[in-house]
Enzyme design. Sequence first.
Site, PDB file in Angstrom:
ATOM      1  CB  CYS A 123      -1.003   0.029   1.232  1.00 12.19           C
ATOM      2  SG  CYS A 123      -2.113  -1.443   1.309  1.00 12.19           S
ATOM      3  CG  HIS A 258      -3.501   2.916   2.213  1.00  9.89           C
ATOM      4  ND1 HIS A 258      -4.033   2.741   0.729  1.00  9.89           N
ATOM      5  CD2 HIS A 258      -3.328   1.817   3.045  1.00  9.89           C
ATOM      6  CE1 HIS A 258      -4.430   1.292   1.084  1.00  9.89           C
ATOM      7  NE2 HIS A 258      -3.945   0.951   2.388  1.00  9.89           N
ATOM      8  CG  ASN A 289      -6.922  -1.233   1.346  1.00  3.10           C
ATOM      9  OD1 ASN A 289      -6.214  -0.935   0.274  1.00  3.10           O
ATOM     10  ND2 ASN A 289      -6.601  -1.541   2.386  1.00  3.10           N
TER      11      ASN A 289
END
Length: 335
Positions: A123, A258, A289
Amino acid sequence: MTVKLVQQAGVPGSEILALGAARGENAVPNSALIEPINSSDEWIRQRTGIITRMRANADTLAVDLATTAAAEAIEKAGIDPQLIDLVIVATISNVRQTPSIAAIVADRVGANPAAAFDSNAACAGYCYAIAQADALIRAGQAHYALVVGAEKLSDIVHPEDRSISFLLGDGAGAAVLGPTTEPGVAATVWGSDGSRGDAVSMNHTLLEFRDGAAEWPTLRQDGPSVFRWAVWEMAKVARQALDAAGILPEDLTAFVPHQANMRIIDEFAKQLGLPESVLVARDIAETGNTSAASVPLAMHRLLREHPEAGGGLALQIGFGAGLVFAAQVVRMPRV
């Protein structure tokens, strides 16, 4: 006699010229996922802020999403793709160990024979790649760079895994960077903590799968541990990135973290003391996500909804499996 080597001359800085985006073709609401994990729409919304997530068709690969996002970024940047001499793709979901997604994307968008490689920093991958591209442009090793965060996480998630399956989406975000007389990418604060590698990881190896000792490897996470680490430790990293850029929270136009969890995003904003004037990216509600793709996708949406923010400063931060993290202040593109 000592022979002296010649080194290429660099430039004062680089900046993001344009962004591109691609999301999975299918909007998957919470109601489609709750039965396998014995949950509810309300539970998912309260814990994550996710209403729906975008997932790709079975025959769409991460490289396809990356190509679409890259093509948009190049078109908006208004440059000849042959001028791009560096392509970096941040990903954990390439279905082939080799060749890299980056090499294929470079060819597809007309940037052949650019230097091309993939970066696996989960990520944090996009922020890692921005740091690398900026450094190489400033060093004179690249002129224009294409940076892409691309993931098809639906290929590596088990629908019955209650720890992570309902979080993940598919997509790609791309940025074209070029040289500038004033830095448009500030110093990056980055690092890792491999002692916590099991907090977010694959549950099996490809060797175990090959030998019939395990099912297809999928992502797992220790949700509470990752949540605590993200909220408390990453807020410190975000503040360090502001210090490294020599600015204060009130100097920001946007905060683009993020898109891991809406509660984490809200706590970030609170701990940083961001004034109400700072736009906070919350793409997770509709996209989910998307790991390495989440930061560029979130900035792309923010600028689409708030075009007046173009040219302003944004603090972006990525963090995830490794555990790894990276944060930097960037000047957002005006297109």
